[in-house]
Design a protein around this motif. Structure first.
Motif, PDB file in Angstrom:
ATOM      1  N   GLU A 130      11.495  20.174 -11.545  1.00 35.90           N
ATOM      2  CA  GLU A 130      12.394  20.635 -10.483  1.00 35.90           C
ATOM      3  C   GLU A 130      12.783  19.505  -9.548  1.00 35.90           C
ATOM      4  O   GLU A 130      13.924  19.438  -9.072  1.00 35.90           O
ATOM      5  CB  GLU A 130      11.728  21.756  -9.687  1.00 35.90           C
ATOM      6  CG  GLU A 130      11.644  23.084 -10.429  1.00 35.90           C
ATOM      7  CD  GLU A 130      10.855  24.114  -9.646  1.00 35.90           C
ATOM      8  OE1 GLU A 130      10.387  23.789  -8.528  1.00 35.90           O
ATOM      9  OE2 GLU A 130      10.722  25.252 -10.147  1.00 35.90           O
ATOM     10  N   THR A 131      11.853  18.603  -9.283  1.00 37.77           N
ATOM     11  CA  THR A 131      12.133  17.532  -8.324  1.00 37.77           C
ATOM     12  C   THR A 131      13.037  16.452  -8.904  1.00 37.77           C
ATOM     13  O   THR A 131      13.630  15.685  -8.144  1.00 37.77           O
ATOM     14  CB  THR A 131      10.819  16.870  -7.847  1.00 37.77           C
ATOM     15  OG1 THR A 131      10.200  16.182  -8.932  1.00 37.77           O
ATOM     16  CG2 THR A 131       9.866  17.912  -7.292  1.00 37.77           C
ATOM     17  N   ILE A 184       6.248   7.312  -9.606  1.00 35.22           N
ATOM     18  CA  ILE A 184       6.990   7.400 -10.863  1.00 35.22           C
ATOM     19  C   ILE A 184       8.081   8.463 -10.771  1.00 35.22           C
ATOM     20  O   ILE A 184       9.195   8.277 -11.281  1.00 35.22           O
ATOM     21  CB  ILE A 184       6.025   7.710 -12.027  1.00 35.22           C
ATOM     22  CG1 ILE A 184       5.094   6.519 -12.251  1.00 35.22           C
ATOM     23  CG2 ILE A 184       6.785   8.020 -13.307  1.00 35.22           C
ATOM     24  CD1 ILE A 184       3.909   6.819 -13.144  1.00 35.22           C
ATOM     25  N   THR A 185       7.782   9.549 -10.090  1.00 39.00           N
ATOM     26  CA  THR A 185       8.772  10.614  -9.940  1.00 39.00           C
ATOM     27  C   THR A 185      10.024  10.105  -9.233  1.00 39.00           C
ATOM     28  O   THR A 185      11.156  10.475  -9.595  1.00 39.00           O
ATOM     29  CB  THR A 185       8.167  11.800  -9.169  1.00 39.00           C
ATOM     30  OG1 THR A 185       7.059  12.332  -9.907  1.00 39.00           O
ATOM     31  CG2 THR A 185       9.199  12.901  -8.962  1.00 39.00           C
ATOM     32  N   ILE A 218       4.276  20.525 -15.116  1.00 37.79           N
ATOM     33  CA  ILE A 218       5.538  20.105 -15.729  1.00 37.79           C
ATOM     34  C   ILE A 218       6.719  20.695 -14.983  1.00 37.79           C
ATOM     35  O   ILE A 218       7.667  19.993 -14.609  1.00 37.79           O
ATOM     36  CB  ILE A 218       5.597  20.529 -17.212  1.00 37.79           C
ATOM     37  CG1 ILE A 218       4.571  19.764 -18.048  1.00 37.79           C
ATOM     38  CG2 ILE A 218       7.000  20.285 -17.779  1.00 37.79           C
ATOM     39  CD1 ILE A 218       4.400  20.336 -19.445  1.00 37.79           C
ATOM     40  N   THR A 219       6.685  22.008 -14.768  1.00 36.03           N
ATOM     41  CA  THR A 219       7.842  22.668 -14.154  1.00 36.03           C
ATOM     42  C   THR A 219       8.052  22.219 -12.713  1.00 36.03           C
ATOM     43  O   THR A 219       9.201  22.051 -12.269  1.00 36.03           O
ATOM     44  CB  THR A 219       7.692  24.197 -14.223  1.00 36.03           C
ATOM     45  OG1 THR A 219       6.426  24.588 -13.669  1.00 36.03           O
ATOM     46  CG2 THR A 219       7.741  24.679 -15.671  1.00 36.03           C
ATOM     47  N   ALA A 221      16.043   8.625 -10.162  1.00 34.43           N
ATOM     48  CA  ALA A 221      17.183   7.716 -10.328  1.00 34.43           C
ATOM     49  C   ALA A 221      17.739   7.797 -11.746  1.00 34.43           C
ATOM     50  O   ALA A 221      18.963   7.820 -11.949  1.00 34.43           O
ATOM     51  CB  ALA A 221      16.751   6.289  -9.998  1.00 34.43           C
ATOM     52  N   THR A 222      16.849   7.857 -12.735  1.00 37.13           N
ATOM     53  CA  THR A 222      17.288   7.976 -14.125  1.00 37.13           C
ATOM     54  C   THR A 222      18.024   9.286 -14.352  1.00 37.13           C
ATOM     55  O   THR A 222      19.071   9.335 -15.003  1.00 37.13           O
ATOM     56  CB  THR A 222      16.076   7.891 -15.074  1.00 37.13           C
ATOM     57  OG1 THR A 222      15.381   6.674 -14.854  1.00 37.13           O
ATOM     58  CG2 THR A 222      16.514   7.972 -16.528  1.00 37.13           C
ATOM     59  N   SER A 223      17.477  10.372 -13.801  1.00 38.02           N
ATOM     60  CA  SER A 223      18.109  11.672 -13.957  1.00 38.02           C
ATOM     61  C   SER A 223      19.476  11.711 -13.288  1.00 38.02           C
ATOM     62  O   SER A 223      20.428  12.309 -13.812  1.00 38.02           O
ATOM     63  CB  SER A 223      17.199  12.751 -13.357  1.00 38.02           C
ATOM     64  OG  SER A 223      17.750  14.031 -13.537  1.00 38.02           O
ATOM     65  N   ALA A 224      19.608  11.054 -12.149  1.00 44.54           N
ATOM     66  CA  ALA A 224      20.900  11.011 -11.458  1.00 44.54           C
ATOM     67  C   ALA A 224      21.947  10.287 -12.290  1.00 44.54           C
ATOM     68  O   ALA A 224      23.118  10.689 -12.334  1.00 44.54           O
ATOM     69  CB  ALA A 224      20.730  10.338 -10.097  1.00 44.54           C
TER      70      ALA A 224
END
Length: 278
Positions: free
Chosen positions: A56-57, A13-14, A51-52, A19-22
C-alpha cells in the motif's frame, strides 16, 4: 554488540521502492501482485499482512485470490495457470503451508520464472545455482541485504548457514557463495555443530528450533543473522538465544524486528522488477 534493526532498514528500502513505483506509474504500469490464499482465515498470516501493508505504501496493487482449503491439486494449479497467463499480473506468491490435500504439489511448469517473485520453483532455484538473472527467494535476499547495509564484509568471509531448506538455507548459501564467501551448510544432524558454527564470520540460522543457538555456537565478534520465527512460551522468538548470544556476537538481528520486516520489502522489489520487465 550491534543490533541489526530490520525495521529501520525496511523503511529505508521502502522509500527507494516508492521511487521505482512512481517511475512505473509515470509509464502507465500498475505493478500487481497476486496472493493465493487457502481458506477463509489464510489472510491472518503475518507475512501476508506485512506484504499488503508495505504494498500500500509503494502503490503496488495486491490481488488476493482465495481458493478453498479442500481444493484439489487440479483446481489449485488451474488458478496458478490463470494468473500466470494474465498480463495484468506481474507476480504471484502462494501463502504457505499448503493444505494437507496438496502435499507434494509444486508450481513447477505452472508458474513462469518471470512471475515467480518468491523464487519458489525449481526453475528459479536453477537460475540461482547458475547465477543467472531471476527472482531470489525473499527471505534469502533479506539476509544478504541486511549484511550489505550493515557493512558486513561478505567477500572472503567464512559463512556458516544452519538450515538446508530450499526456501531459506540453500538459497542463502548460494547467494553468499556468489558473493565470494566460503560457505558451509549445517543442519541439526551435523556432528559437533558448535565446532563448525564457531568458525563462522557470518552465521545464518534457519532451523525452526527456538533459542537453539547459544553462545558456545558463536565465534566472538561474528555477525549472526537469525531467520527463525517460533512461538515459544507465549512469545515470538528466533532460533538464536538473543540475550545470551548478544554477549559474544559482534552484530545480531532480533526476532521480531530483524529479517522479517525486510522479507516483504524484498518480495515487493521483485514485483517491481517483474513489472518493469513485462
Amino acid at each position: 554488540m550491534r543490533q541489526l534493526d530490520g525495521r529501520a532498514l525496511a523503511a529505508e528500502i521502502t522509500q527507494e521502492l516508492k521511487a521505482t513505483s512512481a517511475d512505473l506509474a509515470a509509464a502507465g504500469v500498475v505493478p500487481t501482485l497476486a496472493i493465493v490464499l487457502f481458506g477463509e482465515d489464510a489472510a491472518a498470516g503475518s507475512y501476508v499482512r506485512s506484504i499488503t501493508r508495505t504494498a500500500e505504501t509503494i502503490d503496488v496493487r495486491c490481488v488476493p485470490r482465495r481458493v478453498p482449503g479442500e481444493t484439489t491439486a487440479e483446481q489449485f494449479l488451474a488458478v496458478i495457470d490463470e494468473l500466470d497467463a494474465d498480463p495484468a499480473v506481474h507476480g504471484v506468491v502462494v501463502q504457505s503451508p499448503f493444505p494437507p490435500g496438496l502435499g507434494g504439489v509444486t508450481l513447477d511448469g505452472h508458474l513462469s520464472p518471470a512471475k515467480d517473485v518468491d523464487g519458489a520453483t525449481a526453475a528459479s532455484l536453477g537460475r540461482l545455482v547458475e547465477e543467472r538473472d531471476g527472482h531470489v527467494p525473499a527471505t534469502a535476499a533479506a539476509v544478504v541485504e541486511i549484511l550489505d547495509r550493515a557493512g558486513v564484509e561478505i567477500r572472503g568471509a567464512h559463512a556458516v548457514v544452519v538450515g538446508r531448506s530450499t526456501v531459506v538455507g540453500k538459497p542463502t548459501a548460494l547467494l553468499l557463495l556468489a558473493r565470494d564467501a566460503t560457505v558451509t551448510i549445517c543442519h541439526l544432524e551435523t556432528v559437533d555443530l558448535a565446532a563448525v558454527t564457531r568458525q563462522a564470520d557470518i552465521l545464518v540460522v534457519a532451523i525452526g528450533d527456538p533459542r537453539f543457538i547459544r553462545p558456545e555456537h558463536v565465534r566472538p565478534g561474528a555477525a549472526v543473522i537469525d531467520v527463525g520465527i517460533n512461538f515459544h512460551e507465549g512469545r515470538l522468538v528466533g532460533d538464536v538465544d538473543y540475550e545470551a548470544v548478544a554477549a559474544v556476537a559482534g552484530a545480531l538481528t532480533p526476532v521480531p524486528g530483524g529479517v522479517g520486516p525486510l522479507t516483504a520489502a524484498m518480495l515487493l522489489r521483485n514485483v517491481l522488477t517483474a513489472a518493469a520487465s513485462a
